[in-house]
Design a protein around this motif. Structure first.
Motif, PDB file in Angstrom:
ATOM      1  N   ARG A  61      -2.667  -0.087  10.626  1.00  0.00           N
ATOM      2  CA  ARG A  61      -1.779  -1.071   9.981  1.00  0.00           C
ATOM      3  C   ARG A  61      -0.483  -0.382   9.532  1.00  0.00           C
ATOM      4  NH1 ARG A  61      -4.705  -5.537   7.944  1.00  0.00           N
ATOM      5  NH2 ARG A  61      -2.625  -6.392   7.568  1.00  0.00           N
ATOM      6  N   LEU A  62       0.550  -1.190   9.261  1.00  0.00           N
ATOM      7  CA  LEU A  62       1.768  -0.649   8.656  1.00  0.00           C
ATOM      8  C   LEU A  62       1.554  -0.696   7.149  1.00  0.00           C
ATOM      9  CD1 LEU A  62       4.785  -2.226  10.608  1.00  0.00           C
ATOM     10  CD2 LEU A  62       3.520  -0.141  11.091  1.00  0.00           C
ATOM     11  N   SER A  63       1.509   0.474   6.509  1.00  0.00           N
ATOM     12  CA  SER A  63       1.151   0.493   5.089  1.00  0.00           C
ATOM     13  C   SER A  63       2.211  -0.163   4.199  1.00  0.00           C
ATOM     14  CB  SER A  63       0.870   1.918   4.619  1.00  0.00           C
ATOM     15  OG  SER A  63       2.014   2.714   4.778  1.00  0.00           O
ATOM     16  N   CYS A  64       3.437  -0.324   4.725  1.00  0.00           N
ATOM     17  CA  CYS A  64       4.450  -0.998   3.899  1.00  0.00           C
ATOM     18  C   CYS A  64       4.272  -2.516   3.931  1.00  0.00           C
ATOM     19  CB  CYS A  64       5.858  -0.622   4.359  1.00  0.00           C
ATOM     20  SG  CYS A  64       6.302  -1.244   5.982  1.00  0.00           S
ATOM     21  N   GLN A  65       3.472  -3.014   4.869  1.00  0.00           N
ATOM     22  CA  GLN A  65       3.283  -4.464   5.000  1.00  0.00           C
ATOM     23  C   GLN A  65       1.970  -4.949   4.356  1.00  0.00           C
ATOM     24  OE1 GLN A  65       5.887  -6.423   6.499  1.00  0.00           O
ATOM     25  NE2 GLN A  65       6.749  -4.414   6.082  1.00  0.00           N
ATOM     26  N   PRO A 109       4.635   8.817   5.612  1.00  0.00           N
ATOM     27  CA  PRO A 109       5.973   8.846   6.224  1.00  0.00           C
ATOM     28  C   PRO A 109       6.610   7.453   6.278  1.00  0.00           C
ATOM     29  CG  PRO A 109       4.343   9.910   7.647  1.00  0.00           C
ATOM     30  CD  PRO A 109       3.593   9.317   6.506  1.00  0.00           C
ATOM     31  N   SER A 110       7.913   7.426   6.115  1.00  0.00           N
ATOM     32  CA  SER A 110       8.641   6.159   6.221  1.00  0.00           C
ATOM     33  C   SER A 110      10.067   6.464   6.605  1.00  0.00           C
ATOM     34  CB  SER A 110       8.610   5.426   4.883  1.00  0.00           C
ATOM     35  OG  SER A 110       9.677   4.506   4.839  1.00  0.00           O
ATOM     36  N   GLY A 111      10.570   5.786   7.629  1.00  0.00           N
ATOM     37  CA  GLY A 111      11.954   6.007   8.026  1.00  0.00           C
ATOM     38  C   GLY A 111      12.852   4.904   7.510  1.00  0.00           C
ATOM     39  N   CYS A 112      12.275   3.730   7.223  1.00  0.00           N
ATOM     40  CA  CYS A 112      13.105   2.558   6.916  1.00  0.00           C
ATOM     41  C   CYS A 112      13.006   2.132   5.460  1.00  0.00           C
ATOM     42  CB  CYS A 112      12.713   1.398   7.820  1.00  0.00           C
ATOM     43  SG  CYS A 112      11.059   0.761   7.472  1.00  0.00           S
ATOM     44  N   GLY A 113      12.269   2.891   4.663  1.00  0.00           N
ATOM     45  CA  GLY A 113      12.160   2.546   3.244  1.00  0.00           C
ATOM     46  C   GLY A 113      11.251   1.357   2.986  1.00  0.00           C
ATOM     47  N   GLY A 114      10.309   1.099   3.899  1.00  0.00           N
ATOM     48  CA  GLY A 114       9.343   0.023   3.671  1.00  0.00           C
ATOM     49  C   GLY A 114       9.788  -1.337   4.184  1.00  0.00           C
ATOM     50  N   LYS A 115      10.807  -1.345   5.051  1.00  0.00           N
ATOM     51  CA  LYS A 115      11.331  -2.632   5.557  1.00  0.00           C
ATOM     52  C   LYS A 115      10.550  -3.155   6.764  1.00  0.00           C
ATOM     53  CE  LYS A 115      15.386  -2.569   3.147  1.00  0.00           C
ATOM     54  NZ  LYS A 115      14.765  -1.704   2.153  1.00  0.00           N
ATOM     55  N   GLY A 116       9.594  -2.394   7.243  1.00  0.00           N
ATOM     56  CA  GLY A 116       8.808  -2.847   8.398  1.00  0.00           C
ATOM     57  C   GLY A 116       9.547  -2.712   9.712  1.00  0.00           C
ATOM     58  N   THR A 117      10.455  -1.718   9.814  1.00  0.00           N
ATOM     59  CA  THR A 117      11.211  -1.604  11.064  1.00  0.00           C
ATOM     60  C   THR A 117      11.072  -0.242  11.751  1.00  0.00           C
ATOM     61  OG1 THR A 117      13.162  -0.939   9.802  1.00  0.00           O
ATOM     62  CG2 THR A 117      13.006  -3.260  10.369  1.00  0.00           C
ATOM     63  N   CYS A 118      10.453   0.749  11.083  1.00  0.00           N
ATOM     64  CA  CYS A 118      10.407   2.082  11.712  1.00  0.00           C
ATOM     65  C   CYS A 118       9.037   2.426  12.298  1.00  0.00           C
ATOM     66  CB  CYS A 118      10.816   3.158  10.709  1.00  0.00           C
ATOM     67  SG  CYS A 118       9.572   3.488   9.448  1.00  0.00           S
ATOM     68  N   SER A 119       8.005   1.783  11.790  1.00  0.00           N
ATOM     69  CA  SER A 119       6.612   1.973  12.232  1.00  0.00           C
ATOM     70  C   SER A 119       6.054   3.371  11.958  1.00  0.00           C
ATOM     71  CB  SER A 119       6.434   1.602  13.711  1.00  0.00           C
ATOM     72  OG  SER A 119       6.838   2.654  14.543  1.00  0.00           O
ATOM     73  N   LEU A 120       6.727   4.136  11.097  1.00  0.00           N
ATOM     74  CA  LEU A 120       6.235   5.490  10.803  1.00  0.00           C
ATOM     75  C   LEU A 120       5.084   5.480   9.797  1.00  0.00           C
ATOM     76  CD1 LEU A 120       9.519   7.601  10.420  1.00  0.00           C
ATOM     77  CD2 LEU A 120       7.906   7.628  12.302  1.00  0.00           C
ATOM     78  N   CYS A 121       4.903   4.368   9.101  1.00  0.00           N
ATOM     79  CA  CYS A 121       3.975   4.344   7.961  1.00  0.00           C
ATOM     80  C   CYS A 121       2.560   3.905   8.360  1.00  0.00           C
ATOM     81  CB  CYS A 121       4.516   3.406   6.886  1.00  0.00           C
ATOM     82  SG  CYS A 121       4.609   1.703   7.446  1.00  0.00           S
ATOM     83  N   LYS A 122       2.227   4.058   9.639  1.00  0.00           N
ATOM     84  CA  LYS A 122       0.912   3.609  10.121  1.00  0.00           C
ATOM     85  C   LYS A 122      -0.223   4.403   9.491  1.00  0.00           C
ATOM     86  CE  LYS A 122       2.554   2.295  14.677  1.00  0.00           C
ATOM     87  NZ  LYS A 122       2.623   2.665  16.077  1.00  0.00           N
ATOM     88  N   LEU A 166       0.829  -1.209   0.000  1.00  0.00           N
ATOM     89  CA  LEU A 166       0.000   0.000   0.000  1.00  0.00           C
ATOM     90  C   LEU A 166       0.868   1.264   0.000  1.00  0.00           C
ATOM     91  CD1 LEU A 166      -2.817   1.278   0.222  1.00  0.00           C
ATOM     92  CD2 LEU A 166      -2.759   0.816   2.673  1.00  0.00           C
ATOM     93  N   LEU A 167       1.963   1.241   0.788  1.00  0.00           N
ATOM     94  CA  LEU A 167       2.865   2.406   0.870  1.00  0.00           C
ATOM     95  C   LEU A 167       3.353   2.802  -0.524  1.00  0.00           C
ATOM     96  CD1 LEU A 167       4.674   4.180   2.961  1.00  0.00           C
ATOM     97  CD2 LEU A 167       6.443   2.531   2.419  1.00  0.00           C
ATOM     98  N   ALA A 168       3.856   1.805  -1.288  1.00  0.00           N
ATOM     99  CA  ALA A 168       4.397   2.077  -2.622  1.00  0.00           C
ATOM    100  C   ALA A 168       3.285   2.443  -3.597  1.00  0.00           C
ATOM    101  CB  ALA A 168       5.156   0.855  -3.123  1.00  0.00           C
TER     102      ALA A 168
HETATM  103  S1  FES Z   1       7.976   2.149   6.257  1.00  0.00           S
HETATM  104 FE1  FES Z   1       9.073   1.650   8.055  1.00  0.00          FE
HETATM  105  S2  FES Z   1       7.728   0.248   9.032  1.00  0.00           S
HETATM  106 FE2  FES Z   1       6.684   0.741   7.223  1.00  0.00          FE
END
Ligand code: FES
Ligand code: FAD
Length: 367
Positions: free
Chosen positions: A106-110, A65-78, A53-55
């Motif tokens: 949800r985490l939009s990158c996941q 927002p995304s701090g980790c580039g969609g890796k599921g580690t920053c939790s900014l993409c809620k 969804l993020l992409a």
């Molecule tokens: S973009 Fe970092 S957890 Fe989703």
């Protein structure tokens, strides 16, 4: 006992293989065709299914927002997925509290777009833009920290941001990455300059984006940034302002200091700037200049690893030692902290023990 353990391992193995096969099937066989993403019950986006969804939203010019580039580690993409998001994934659960799970956060990158979705995002994210930038200047601020000044090439009107906010910097694929990657970096420059932004980037060992910036980025290179993001910015009021920064955490704090200077904000402002050695006190001359131009501003550097050869006569220790020493109990201050999660947490603990209410403490944390 041994049989039970073997049984569990076999079951776990089968589950992992099935999950892998399912992902392969999703990636190569499944064709989701056109899906609809309904945003805030207002916008209806027709999108190609199959991507996170993020992409998918980014392709439509909506930047979460995304701090980790969609890796599921920053939790900014809620964001809230009200319908169509499928079950919560194990990769999301550690980042969501019970209230968020209950509220369909949800985490939009996941979350993958596999069918029609109904989602909710904060209105201010519609103001986030994509900017084409070129590298105007690069400065080695310390052996581990680079300052990069980007000229904004487009859109022509430049950028509007609140001092303290951050951008997402996108780099092309290179030897450490299989695809373009992006990470969050706070703006360190003045918000008055709408046609250039400065970032301060610490080299992380084997870090994909920071290594690119340190080892490959050169003057004239063109890149893309999106933003602005974040709620680390100065709140109105007449309380004193206590700024606390270590490492590249100085970036957003310096931008806030430009604001205090430019808007002639007459609140007693103090900066506790923590570093290891005198050589790590970058932008020091500019910070000293703020002492001349901003009424009531005091810079208080503190070093944790000095030797006699440094001839350092200033404060020694950590930023938490300065809080203990100089901040009185129940001090009427708003506090803005930026640095590593450990440093931020320690400062919050010391401040709250001194009676500073948590709602008066704002922070951004990153290594
Ligand atoms: S973009 Fe970092 S957890 Fe989703
Ligand atoms: C809101 C926000 C603002 C930020 N502002 C700034 C800023 O102003 N300045 C700044 O410098 N940073 C900032 N960051 C952090 C930044 O976004 C990145 O997280 C940071 O630069 C690391 O990204 P990277 O791609 O270099 O590392 P990544 O590739 O994401 O790696 C992350 C970590 O894992 C380690 N790692 C990577 N690969 C390996 C491996 N193979 N083995 C072992 N360890 C490994 C790296 O050393 C690194 O510590 C901010 C973050 C947020 C969330």
């Amino acid at each position: 006992m041994l049989q039970t353990l073997i049984g569990l391992l076999v079951l776990g193995g089968i589950a992992a293989v099935l999950a892998l096969l399912l992902e392969i099937a999703y990636a190569f066989i499944a064709d989701y065709g056109e899906c609809h993403v309904i945003i805030n019950e207002e916008k209806d986006l027709a999108v190609e299914g199959g991507s996170p969804l993020l992409a998918t939203l980014a392709e439509q010019g909506i930047f979460i927002p995304s701090g980790c580039g969609g890796k599921g580690t920053c939790s900014l993409c809620k964001l809230r997925v009200l319908e169509g998001g499928g079950p919560l994934l194990p990769t999301e659960t550690p980042y969501l509290n019970p209230e968020e799970r209950e509220g369909n956060v949800r985490l939009s990158c996941q979350v993958k777009v596999r069918n029609d979705l109904r989602i909710q995002i904060p209105e201010e994210l519609f103001l986030v833009k994509e900017f084409r930038v070129s590298v105007e200047d690069i400065r080695e601020l310390t052996p581990a920290i680079r300052g990069v000044r980007f000229a904004i090439l487009s859109p022509e009107e430049g950028i509007t941001f609140k001092p303290g906010q951050y951008l997402q910097l996108r780099i092309p694929k290179y030897k450490l990455s299989k695809e373009p990657e992006f990470r969050a970096y706070s703006i360190s420059s003045s918000a008055r300059d709408r046609h250039a932004v400065e970032l301060v980037i610490t080299k992380a060992p084997d870090g994909v984006v920071s290594t690119y910036v340190h080892d490959f980025l050169k003057k004239g290179d063109e890149l893309t940034v999106t933003g602005p993001f974040g709620d680390f910015f100065l709140r109105d009021g007449d309380r004193g302002i206590l700024l606390i920064a270590t490492g590249s955490g100085l970036a957003p704090v310096k931008s806030i200091l430009h604001q205090v200077e430019e808007e002639r904000i007459e609140r007693k402002t103090t900066l506790f700037f923590g570093a290891k050695t005198p050589n790590d006190l970058y932008y020091f001359d500019r910070l000293r200049e703020f002492e001349k131009t901003v009424t009531g501003f005091k810079l208080m550097p503190v070093l944790s690893r000095t030797t006699e050869a440094d001839e350092w006569e200033g404060e020694k220790g950590r930023v938490t030692d300065l809080i203990k020493k100089y901040i009185p109990d129940n001090a009427g201050v708003d506090v803005y902290i930026c640095g590593s999660p450990v440093m931020v947490q320690s400062c919050v603990e010391v401040l709250t023990a001194k009676g500073v209410p948590e709602e008066r403490i704002f922070f951004d944390e990153f290594e």
